[in-house]
Write a protein that holds these residues in place. Structure first.
Motif, PDB file in Angstrom:
ATOM      1  N   ASP A  12      -4.136 -49.529 -29.628  1.00  0.00           N
ATOM      2  CA  ASP A  12      -3.015 -50.450 -29.425  1.00  0.00           C
ATOM      3  C   ASP A  12      -3.180 -51.700 -30.274  1.00  0.00           C
ATOM      4  OD1 ASP A  12      -0.604 -51.391 -27.923  1.00  0.00           O
ATOM      5  OD2 ASP A  12      -2.011 -52.891 -27.187  1.00  0.00           O
ATOM      6  N   ILE A  13      -4.396 -52.219 -30.347  1.00  0.00           N
ATOM      7  CA  ILE A  13      -4.661 -53.413 -31.156  1.00  0.00           C
ATOM      8  C   ILE A  13      -4.385 -53.128 -32.625  1.00  0.00           C
ATOM      9  CG2 ILE A  13      -6.481 -54.949 -31.997  1.00  0.00           C
ATOM     10  CD1 ILE A  13      -7.770 -54.636 -29.176  1.00  0.00           C
ATOM     11  N   ILE A  14      -4.900 -52.020 -33.135  1.00  0.00           N
ATOM     12  CA  ILE A  14      -4.727 -51.677 -34.550  1.00  0.00           C
ATOM     13  C   ILE A  14      -3.260 -51.457 -34.875  1.00  0.00           C
ATOM     14  CG2 ILE A  14      -5.210 -49.923 -36.306  1.00  0.00           C
ATOM     15  CD1 ILE A  14      -7.969 -49.574 -34.965  1.00  0.00           C
ATOM     16  N   ASN A  15      -2.539 -50.734 -34.011  1.00  0.00           N
ATOM     17  CA  ASN A  15      -1.109 -50.484 -34.254  1.00  0.00           C
ATOM     18  C   ASN A  15      -0.321 -51.787 -34.340  1.00  0.00           C
ATOM     19  OD1 ASN A  15      -1.502 -47.733 -34.255  1.00  0.00           O
ATOM     20  ND2 ASN A  15      -0.842 -47.428 -32.133  1.00  0.00           N
ATOM     21  N   THR A  16      -0.742 -52.777 -33.569  1.00  0.00           N
ATOM     22  CA  THR A  16      -0.057 -54.073 -33.592  1.00  0.00           C
ATOM     23  C   THR A  16      -0.422 -54.871 -34.838  1.00  0.00           C
ATOM     24  OG1 THR A  16      -0.017 -54.155 -31.166  1.00  0.00           O
ATOM     25  CG2 THR A  16       0.298 -56.230 -32.342  1.00  0.00           C
ATOM     26  N   VAL A  17      -1.704 -55.015 -35.094  1.00  0.00           N
ATOM     27  CA  VAL A  17      -2.171 -55.854 -36.200  1.00  0.00           C
ATOM     28  C   VAL A  17      -1.763 -55.282 -37.552  1.00  0.00           C
ATOM     29  CG1 VAL A  17      -4.248 -56.751 -37.334  1.00  0.00           C
ATOM     30  CG2 VAL A  17      -4.059 -56.820 -34.846  1.00  0.00           C
ATOM     31  N   GLN A  18      -1.680 -53.958 -37.650  1.00  0.00           N
ATOM     32  CA  GLN A  18      -1.316 -53.341 -38.931  1.00  0.00           C
ATOM     33  C   GLN A  18       0.091 -53.697 -39.391  1.00  0.00           C
ATOM     34  OE1 GLN A  18      -2.208 -49.115 -38.529  1.00  0.00           O
ATOM     35  NE2 GLN A  18      -4.077 -49.364 -39.727  1.00  0.00           N
ATOM     36  N   ARG A  19       0.929 -54.223 -38.510  1.00  0.00           N
ATOM     37  CA  ARG A  19       2.264 -54.662 -38.927  1.00  0.00           C
ATOM     38  C   ARG A  19       2.188 -55.811 -39.924  1.00  0.00           C
ATOM     39  NH1 ARG A  19       4.842 -50.888 -38.975  1.00  0.00           N
ATOM     40  NH2 ARG A  19       3.095 -49.681 -38.260  1.00  0.00           N
ATOM     41  N   ALA A  20       1.027 -56.481 -40.000  1.00  0.00           N
ATOM     42  CA  ALA A  20       0.872 -57.611 -40.922  1.00  0.00           C
ATOM     43  C   ALA A  20      -0.034 -57.272 -42.103  1.00  0.00           C
ATOM     44  CB  ALA A  20       0.307 -58.825 -40.179  1.00  0.00           C
ATOM     45  N   ALA A  71     -11.195 -52.128 -44.143  1.00  0.00           N
ATOM     46  CA  ALA A  71      -9.975 -51.584 -44.730  1.00  0.00           C
ATOM     47  C   ALA A  71      -9.100 -51.022 -43.621  1.00  0.00           C
ATOM     48  CB  ALA A  71     -10.315 -50.502 -45.749  1.00  0.00           C
ATOM     49  N   SER A  72      -7.893 -51.551 -43.479  1.00  0.00           N
ATOM     50  CA  SER A  72      -7.037 -51.251 -42.339  1.00  0.00           C
ATOM     51  C   SER A  72      -6.691 -49.772 -42.223  1.00  0.00           C
ATOM     52  CB  SER A  72      -5.750 -52.076 -42.453  1.00  0.00           C
ATOM     53  OG  SER A  72      -4.789 -51.648 -41.521  1.00  0.00           O
ATOM     54  N   LYS A  73      -6.279 -49.164 -43.336  1.00  0.00           N
ATOM     55  CA  LYS A  73      -5.834 -47.774 -43.279  1.00  0.00           C
ATOM     56  C   LYS A  73      -6.954 -46.851 -42.832  1.00  0.00           C
ATOM     57  CE  LYS A  73      -3.483 -44.203 -45.969  1.00  0.00           C
ATOM     58  NZ  LYS A  73      -2.896 -43.847 -47.294  1.00  0.00           N
ATOM     59  N   MET A  74      -8.145 -46.986 -43.454  1.00  0.00           N
ATOM     60  CA  MET A  74      -9.273 -46.143 -43.089  1.00  0.00           C
ATOM     61  C   MET A  74      -9.724 -46.401 -41.663  1.00  0.00           C
ATOM     62  SD  MET A  74     -11.473 -43.842 -43.799  1.00  0.00           S
ATOM     63  CE  MET A  74     -11.373 -43.626 -45.581  1.00  0.00           C
ATOM     64  N   PHE A  75      -9.826 -47.658 -41.289  1.00  0.00           N
ATOM     65  CA  PHE A  75     -10.256 -48.022 -39.937  1.00  0.00           C
ATOM     66  C   PHE A  75      -9.308 -47.441 -38.895  1.00  0.00           C
ATOM     67  CE2 PHE A  75     -10.518 -51.687 -36.714  1.00  0.00           C
ATOM     68  CZ  PHE A  75     -11.571 -51.100 -36.041  1.00  0.00           C
ATOM     69  N   GLY A  76      -8.014 -47.592 -39.130  1.00  0.00           N
ATOM     70  CA  GLY A  76      -7.039 -47.078 -38.184  1.00  0.00           C
ATOM     71  C   GLY A  76      -7.069 -45.571 -38.055  1.00  0.00           C
ATOM     72  N   GLU A  77      -7.162 -44.871 -39.179  1.00  0.00           N
ATOM     73  CA  GLU A  77      -7.187 -43.400 -39.134  1.00  0.00           C
ATOM     74  C   GLU A  77      -8.438 -42.893 -38.426  1.00  0.00           C
ATOM     75  OE1 GLU A  77      -4.835 -41.335 -39.915  1.00  0.00           O
ATOM     76  OE2 GLU A  77      -3.519 -42.939 -40.577  1.00  0.00           O
ATOM     77  N   ILE A  78      -9.557 -43.551 -38.656  1.00  0.00           N
ATOM     78  CA  ILE A  78     -10.797 -43.141 -37.993  1.00  0.00           C
ATOM     79  C   ILE A  78     -10.672 -43.287 -36.482  1.00  0.00           C
ATOM     80  CG2 ILE A  78     -13.200 -43.830 -37.594  1.00  0.00           C
ATOM     81  CD1 ILE A  78     -13.401 -44.402 -40.592  1.00  0.00           C
ATOM     82  N   VAL A  79     -10.227 -44.450 -36.030  1.00  0.00           N
ATOM     83  CA  VAL A  79     -10.150 -44.716 -34.588  1.00  0.00           C
ATOM     84  C   VAL A  79      -9.179 -43.753 -33.905  1.00  0.00           C
ATOM     85  CG1 VAL A  79      -9.459 -46.410 -32.851  1.00  0.00           C
ATOM     86  CG2 VAL A  79     -10.846 -47.125 -34.804  1.00  0.00           C
ATOM     87  N   ARG A  80      -8.039 -43.478 -34.541  1.00  0.00           N
ATOM     88  CA  ARG A  80      -7.053 -42.578 -33.926  1.00  0.00           C
ATOM     89  C   ARG A  80      -7.585 -41.157 -33.769  1.00  0.00           C
ATOM     90  NH1 ARG A  80      -3.832 -45.404 -37.809  1.00  0.00           N
ATOM     91  NH2 ARG A  80      -2.632 -47.080 -36.793  1.00  0.00           N
ATOM     92  N   ARG A  81      -8.515 -40.765 -34.628  1.00  0.00           N
ATOM     93  CA  ARG A  81      -9.024 -39.400 -34.596  1.00  0.00           C
ATOM     94  C   ARG A  81     -10.339 -39.262 -33.830  1.00  0.00           C
ATOM     95  NH1 ARG A  81      -5.545 -39.686 -38.532  1.00  0.00           N
ATOM     96  NH2 ARG A  81      -4.550 -37.824 -39.386  1.00  0.00           N
ATOM     97  N   GLY A 111     -17.768 -52.241 -45.131  1.00  0.00           N
ATOM     98  CA  GLY A 111     -16.928 -53.388 -44.829  1.00  0.00           C
ATOM     99  C   GLY A 111     -16.943 -54.384 -45.973  1.00  0.00           C
ATOM    100  N   ILE A 112     -16.173 -55.466 -45.802  1.00  0.00           N
ATOM    101  CA  ILE A 112     -16.051 -56.505 -46.818  1.00  0.00           C
ATOM    102  C   ILE A 112     -16.386 -57.844 -46.178  1.00  0.00           C
ATOM    103  CG2 ILE A 112     -14.487 -57.653 -48.443  1.00  0.00           C
ATOM    104  CD1 ILE A 112     -12.799 -55.141 -48.512  1.00  0.00           C
ATOM    105  N   SER A 113     -16.990 -58.719 -46.950  1.00  0.00           N
ATOM    106  CA  SER A 113     -17.241 -60.072 -46.450  1.00  0.00           C
ATOM    107  C   SER A 113     -15.920 -60.727 -46.062  1.00  0.00           C
ATOM    108  CB  SER A 113     -17.945 -60.911 -47.518  1.00  0.00           C
ATOM    109  OG  SER A 113     -17.973 -62.270 -47.125  1.00  0.00           O
TER     110      SER A 113
END
Length: 377
Positions: A12-20, A71-81, A111-113
């Motif tokens: 839920d957090i990722i789905n919300t934050v990814q809008r930005a 990285a948002s896309k990778m992080f989100g896809e990992i968590v969803r799966r 990750g990134i600094s």
């Protein structure tokens, strides 16, 4: 950094934050979600593409504080799966390698600094007011199709005007060919004021708003607006410029009034749209109009394209004279689909004047105007 939270909470957090999150950018940091974990258990997830910033505050089991940008896309896809269960995120501070573990599944990603991650805007509050999520969602849903997506003509029209006067909030949108005005009473006693929210912000917010009566505090400064949902905050830049003088447009006097069942008009227009969508040359804006021949308590709806012809009739209650007028079919469909009532009132005056769609109750809670298309034969 090391923290643990449930998978549904994290999704839920990722789905919300990814809008930005910026989908494509020259700055990789803007494609990331920043995670700030404090030792007291408070964790802030942030997405920021400069135009929109979302901060999501939540409580997690934090065993070691810290911060990381992923990285948002990778992080989100990992968590969803991941399998169902609690998700543990731990970061190696020396190289920012981040371990994401749930059950027997484990990922290690780079990750990134977070040092270059942009901070949330600072507001110099001018005023604030409150709506509920379902009301805000309704206001955006009823106007978003009318917001221009063409920045070249008049950039200010790529946003929606929020205007407060007489304890009423008017949300106004126009792309130059049509106009939407939707009204909602507010409790706060605020002096007449206005601000313009970018359409991009409204489109993203519409995806996360819920049909609930949870309150949203709207806090406005000179350049920034903050939508505070309590557990997360959405910041957006505001657009500069002078919006349309819409009051003069919606006060036009019309002599032909039609009251019709909305679904019958929509069904008829959708049948015409079948031919328009099947004809590539007809898809260009205003290329092939749908015709309304209004007379004798009915509207004859017709359309001719290179693929064929359609004729239809809708029975209506007519007050006034006869009229033959043409419209962009999609524009009419957008307006009618935004109306919540079973019946709508349509007002006309001349073949070159706009069609106004209003509530049959006469309360002006919404007003739509669509300019006609010239008919040549």
């Amino acid at each position: 950094m090391k923290l643990t939270c449930s998978k549904p909470q994290l999704v839920d957090i990722i789905n919300t934050v990814q809008r930005a999150i910026a989908p494509k950018t020259a700055l990789p940091i803007l494609e990331c979600i920043k995670i700030d974990a404090n030792g007291d258990g408070n964790v802030v997830f942030t997405g920021n593409n400069i135009d929109i910033c979302i901060e999501y505050n939540t409580e997690c089991n934090v065993t070691e504080g810290g911060t990381i940008a992923l990285a948002s896309k990778m992080f989100g896809e990992i968590v969803r799966r991941l399998p169902e269960g609690d998700v543990t995120i731990s970061v190696n501070p020396s190289n920012f390698v981040t371990k994401i573990k749930c059950g027997s599944s484990e990922f290690n990603i780079q990750g990134i600094s977070p040092n270059e991650f942009p901070s949330a805007p600072i507001l110099d509050e001018k005023f604030r007011f409150t709506l509920t999520q379902n009301i805000l969602k309704k206001l955006i849903r009823k106007t978003i199709a009318f917001v221009s997506q063409n920045e070249g003509k008049k950039p200010v029209l790529t946003g929606a005007l929020f205007e407060i006067k007489n304890n009423c909030l008017n949300v106004v949108a126009s792309d130059g060919h049509r106009l939407a005005v939707v009204k909602e009473e507010i409790k706060e006693n605020i002096s007449s004021t206005k601000f313009i929210v970018p359409g991009m912000t409204l489109r993203e917010m519409l995806k996360i708003l819920r049909d609930e009566e949870e309150k949203v505090d709207i806090i406005v400064s000179d350049r920034i607006v903050l939508f505070d949902f309590g557990y997360y905050q959405l910041y957006s830049r505001l657009l500069d410029g002078e919006f349309l003088k819409y009051d003069a447009i919606i006060s036009a006097v019309n002599t032909i009034n039609v009251v019709a069942e909305k679904r019958y008009i929509i069904d008829s227009l959708e049948r015409a749209q079948l031919l328009i969508n099947d004809d590539i040359s007809a898809k260009s804006e205003n290329k092939v109009p749908v015709r309304f021949n209004i007379a004798y308590d009915k509207i004859d709806v017709s359309c001719i394209t290179g693929k064929g012809q359609v004729n239809d009739t809708v029975n209506v209650d007519l007050d006034g004279g006869e009229l033959l007028i043409g419209f962009n079919c999609r524009f009419l469909l957008d307006a009618l689909s935004a109306c919540d009532e079973d019946k709508v009132k349509m007002e006309f005056s001349a073949p070159t004047s706009g069609c106004f769609i209003r509530s049959v109750s006469g309360d002006d809670s919404y007003i739509y105007m669509i300019l006609p298309v010239r008919l040549y034969n």
